[in-house]
Design an enzyme around this catalytic site. Sequence first.
Site, PDB file in Angstrom:
ATOM      1  N   ASP A 437       0.867  -1.171   0.000  1.00 16.02           N
ATOM      2  CA  ASP A 437       0.000   0.000   0.000  1.00 16.02           C
ATOM      3  C   ASP A 437       0.911   1.230   0.000  1.00 16.02           C
ATOM      4  OD1 ASP A 437      -2.418   1.545   0.343  1.00 16.02           O
ATOM      5  OD2 ASP A 437      -1.765   1.846   2.415  1.00 16.02           O
ATOM      6  N   ASP A 640      -6.779  -1.567   4.638  1.00 15.48           N
ATOM      7  CA  ASP A 640      -6.316  -2.662   3.794  1.00 15.48           C
ATOM      8  C   ASP A 640      -6.725  -4.034   4.313  1.00 15.48           C
ATOM      9  OD1 ASP A 640      -4.858  -0.783   2.199  1.00 15.48           O
ATOM     10  OD2 ASP A 640      -3.368  -0.708   3.782  1.00 15.48           O
TER      11      ASP A 640
END
Length: 750
Positions: A437, A640
């Site tokens: 990410d 996430d």
Amino acid sequence: MMTKETIKIGGMSCAACASRIEKMIGKLEGVSVAAVNFATEKLLVEYDNQTVSLTKIKETVERIGYEVLNTEKKAAIDEDKLRKEKEIATLWKKFIVSAIFALPLLYIAMVPMISWLSFPIPSFLNPMQYPLVFALTQIGLVIPILIAGNKFYSVGFKALLDRSPNMDSLIAIGTSAAVAYSLYSAYQISIGNFMAVDELYFETAGVIITLILLGKSLEAVSKGKTSEAIKKLMGLAPKTALIIKDGKEIEIPIEDVEIGDIILVKPGEKIPVDGEVIEGNTAIDESMLTGESMPVDKKAGDKVYAASINTNGMIHFKATKIGSDTALAQIIKLVEDAQGSKAPIAKMADIVSGYFVPIVVVIAILAFAGWFISGQSLVFSLTIFISILVIACPCALGLATPTAIMVATGKGAENGILIKGGEALETTHKINTIIFDKTGTITEGKPEVTDIINMKEISKDYLLQIAASGEKGSEHPLGQAIVKKAESEAVEFFKVEAFNAIPGHGIEVTINNENVLIGNRKLMDDKNIALGDLDSESDRLALEGKTPMYVAMNSKISGIIAVADVVKPSSAKAIKKLQSMGIEVAMITGDNKKTAQAIASQVGITRVLSEVLPQDKSNEVKKLQAEGKKVAMVGDGINDAPALAQADIGIAIGSGTDVAMESADIVLMKSDLMDVPTAIHLSKSTIRNIKENLFWAFGYNVAGIPIAAGVLYIFGGPLLNPIFAAAAMSLSSVSVLANALRLKGFKAYK
């Protein structure tokens, strides 16, 4: 309702014991999972509490001959340590007692048989002149040894009667056979058959028990060393706390601290529980939790964590988490659970261990019968029988996997890497693709406003004022950057009349009766708002790695506020290291393509997945998995979470304060991305170590049986077989433990 419990068990001697407990508990109605870790002495059981009770499970463990250890008290950590120290001390005492009697027993039994040695022996012990005294002396010497090794018989024969033979059963059968035959020979001597003096084998039983007690003592010491990391963590928490009550300083035990108590911590003292600073400034060493060596500055409103060290200032803080809820307690639980878990590679060893002992008993009986039928003496055949039983004990097999996992997870914790179990540890070494990410992972996650570009009809100050007022109610880091910018310039915030968050796009608010949109390019496109002259400006900002936040009022573009998130110093180095390990690296982000590409180019990533909504990140992981890749996802563990759960291995970046994130398999307590290649390196080192252990353990058992069945007869005569077998069995287990302990020398990447 399904319940999961961990039960501490005492009295296990080998992997066959663990297998037996698993088998018996697994048979109980309502039990869905029963897994025993021999090295940690723990039973993990998952059961339906409406069908079977925990008491019933514990009673079953005790009924089959093992001890359920109390772990419910607050002092359980200290008790466990004391119990293990006592166990080690007891084993050493038994070995010393056994050795004191075994050495003279071996001496007087063997010296008369070796004609070319001139070692002295008392005349009254001459077997040819005083055979009965010779036999009775050996009986007197072997009795204390049998008493020292009494556990082999009490446990071994009980397991045999329960049709679940274990290592103790093999030792008990073998040595009992030697003692029984020797007692018969002693009886023959007593009735005048003096030739039976050559058929006394008390020293075989005595030396076998002594050598195995030595091996068990060394095992216990080595097993204690495998959990040194967890012991260090357990020893970090202070025993008392200084609370402020009615204006007075009162020192109380740590167990008596309650949520809301005001605690005083002076320079050099440890923080007793988790809390929030309400008064004072200081710097706190949190290295025991995060592995980060630099002290962290703390002021009113900042969080502090149990076991961290107050380095200079004096602070008052309010207790917010106590007992098992503190960050330290959660870390300890996570490491304990991981050390007690099993890796998939261990299943083969478990299956083999479960069947190995009864198969060995059958092989020993067949070998005995085969030699005897072929014309060998009863003594020779019996010696082969004993040798096979002793050399085939599967101790090394049971220790091969759990000891390596214990050392590896402990070593990971020392380096700020929390691995949630054996399965995660094993799978990690197979990873060939990693998705990072962007925000908060590759970057610092603390964006700052870099540019404010306004249309002619609106001033920069008003644009910032409108945008900051709208973002005041947003949790998004980009929005918070705008709010911080406004606060730093002492901008007065407008009242927000309506607020609507649009996930993955931005927000829509009403301020001063005007409809205001603040968000990304997608939001503007969805609302059909033309960017006009700002289109080229947004491209320029994106190429510079800045994220343009568009502001529109009443369906008309008003300006852009650009926000940049700085790349972490370790990101580029970590990604380069991963690529050198042959791992493909990708970056995923909700940012537009140009901004994402700019950040990716700074850290050396070529595969970029941009403009991906949070809920779609897991789909991107699936796509890579569909290509046959083993995928790890590295993120902050919040937005996430779905992607972390979908990935083969989810790696959460954390500060060490939220270590129980269910979505991740590995938690990195520091923000240093170099811990990602370190985690993979640790996994590879551990699996290599386990394979070495299994190779040695399997090889020892496979080769040991035919050797014991008669090969050593060629070299030293059958009399030495059982003694060699006992020494080899002990050496095998200690060798496996020593190899596992090599992982303690593991070095993290810097």
